[in-house]
Scaffold this motif. Structure first.
Motif, PDB file in Angstrom:
ATOM      1  N   VAL A   6       0.848  -1.202   0.000  1.00 29.68           N
ATOM      2  CA  VAL A   6       0.000   0.000   0.000  1.00 29.68           C
ATOM      3  C   VAL A   6       0.884   1.253   0.000  1.00 29.68           C
ATOM      4  O   VAL A   6       0.639   2.197  -0.752  1.00 29.68           O
ATOM      5  CB  VAL A   6      -0.980   0.002   1.191  1.00 29.68           C
ATOM      6  N   LYS A   7       1.916   1.249   0.819  1.00 23.14           N
ATOM      7  CA  LYS A   7       2.829   2.400   0.844  1.00 23.14           C
ATOM      8  C   LYS A   7       3.500   2.580  -0.515  1.00 23.14           C
ATOM      9  O   LYS A   7       3.651   3.713  -0.992  1.00 23.14           O
ATOM     10  CB  LYS A   7       3.880   2.226   1.942  1.00 23.14           C
ATOM     11  N   PHE A  10       0.997   4.209  -2.952  1.00 25.73           N
ATOM     12  CA  PHE A  10       0.871   5.662  -2.791  1.00 25.73           C
ATOM     13  C   PHE A  10       2.154   6.383  -3.183  1.00 25.73           C
ATOM     14  O   PHE A  10       2.093   7.480  -3.739  1.00 25.73           O
ATOM     15  CB  PHE A  10       0.419   6.016  -1.370  1.00 25.73           C
ATOM     16  N   VAL A  19       0.189   7.315   4.541  1.00 27.18           N
ATOM     17  CA  VAL A  19      -0.436   6.191   5.246  1.00 27.18           C
ATOM     18  C   VAL A  19      -0.272   6.477   6.737  1.00 27.18           C
ATOM     19  O   VAL A  19       0.839   6.731   7.209  1.00 27.18           O
ATOM     20  CB  VAL A  19       0.215   4.846   4.861  1.00 27.18           C
ATOM     21  N   HIS A  93      -4.220  -8.450   1.623  1.00 24.39           N
ATOM     22  CA  HIS A  93      -4.351  -7.711   2.875  1.00 24.39           C
ATOM     23  C   HIS A  93      -5.089  -8.570   3.890  1.00 24.39           C
ATOM     24  O   HIS A  93      -5.988  -9.336   3.514  1.00 24.39           O
ATOM     25  CB  HIS A  93      -5.141  -6.417   2.672  1.00 24.39           C
ATOM     26  N   CYS A  99      -8.249  -3.114   1.613  1.00 23.20           N
ATOM     27  CA  CYS A  99      -8.449  -1.833   0.940  1.00 23.20           C
ATOM     28  C   CYS A  99      -8.245  -2.044  -0.566  1.00 23.20           C
ATOM     29  O   CYS A  99      -7.771  -3.095  -0.979  1.00 23.20           O
ATOM     30  CB  CYS A  99      -7.465  -0.797   1.474  1.00 23.20           C
ATOM     31  N   PHE A 101      -6.091  -0.603  -2.483  1.00 26.69           N
ATOM     32  CA  PHE A 101      -4.758  -0.157  -2.894  1.00 26.69           C
ATOM     33  C   PHE A 101      -3.732  -1.266  -2.709  1.00 26.69           C
ATOM     34  O   PHE A 101      -3.797  -2.027  -1.760  1.00 26.69           O
ATOM     35  CB  PHE A 101      -4.317   1.041  -2.039  1.00 26.69           C
ATOM     36  N   ALA A 125      -5.501   0.601   5.086  1.00 26.34           N
ATOM     37  CA  ALA A 125      -4.318   0.700   4.223  1.00 26.34           C
ATOM     38  C   ALA A 125      -3.436  -0.537   4.339  1.00 26.34           C
ATOM     39  O   ALA A 125      -2.229  -0.451   4.491  1.00 26.34           O
ATOM     40  CB  ALA A 125      -3.532   1.965   4.552  1.00 26.34           C
ATOM     41  N   ALA A 131      -4.424   3.346   7.797  1.00 27.79           N
ATOM     42  CA  ALA A 131      -5.487   3.908   6.960  1.00 27.79           C
ATOM     43  C   ALA A 131      -4.950   5.141   6.242  1.00 27.79           C
ATOM     44  O   ALA A 131      -3.843   5.611   6.508  1.00 27.79           O
ATOM     45  CB  ALA A 131      -6.695   4.284   7.814  1.00 27.79           C
ATOM     46  N   VAL A 132      -5.757   5.650   5.329  1.00 31.38           N
ATOM     47  CA  VAL A 132      -5.476   6.924   4.665  1.00 31.38           C
ATOM     48  C   VAL A 132      -6.724   7.787   4.732  1.00 31.38           C
ATOM     49  O   VAL A 132      -7.837   7.278   4.856  1.00 31.38           O
ATOM     50  CB  VAL A 132      -5.033   6.736   3.188  1.00 31.38           C
TER      51      VAL A 132
END
Length: 153
Positions: A6-7, A10, A19, A93, A99, A101, A125, A131-132
């Protein structure tokens, strides 16, 4: 791995979005709302479902339930949630951190129209404490999501 993916997502697609990792679990709508100081409705919960042989993700408001009639009209079948063991292998996840992403495999993403009521929503996230904060239209754009109406609020 999940939080990392996820990181990375983004970092590549929206480096302006951070994040947020909290000390406590945000694995439920109530815990996430409390931890992020928002109303439960602003939590963008992501549901992993099976439609025939395909896995899809639906992101909807934290206080919403799927409307079975609307879902069946849109997808032609009854809603079938993935089992917890399938979630991590298909999505990448853990349950509580699902999520749209940084997915392990590409899956169609749908955002429920009810999310449009907010300027900012809070999806997980990739971890049960991450989360974001994101505008729902931007979330849909970043994930290639289609807007649909399948919830009862």
């Amino acid at each position: 791995m999940s939080l990392t993916s996820v990181k990375e997502f983004f970092s590549q697609h929206a480096p302006d979005i951070d994040v947020i990792e909290l000390e406590q679990s945000t694995a439920t709508v109530a815990l996430a709302a409390e931890g992020h100081g928002v109303e439960p409705a602003q939590i963008a919960k992501t549901l992993a479902l099976r439609v025939g042989d395909e896995v899809i993700l639906i992101v909807t408001r934290g206080d919403a339930r799927l409307d079975n009639r609307k879902y069946k009209a849109r997808f032609g079948t009854k809603a079938r949630m993935l089992g917890s063991s399938e979630v991590e292998s298909e999505i990448g996840h853990p349950v509580g951190g699902v999520c749209p992403f940084g997915l392990a495999k590409p899956h169609p993403v749908y955002c429920d129209e009810a999310l449009k009521a907010f300027d900012v929503v809070v999806p997980a996230a990739g971890a049960i404490n991450a989360a974001v904060h994101i505008n729902p239209h931007r979330m849909a754009e970043l994930t290639g999501a289609e807007w649909i109406d399948v919830s009862e609020t």
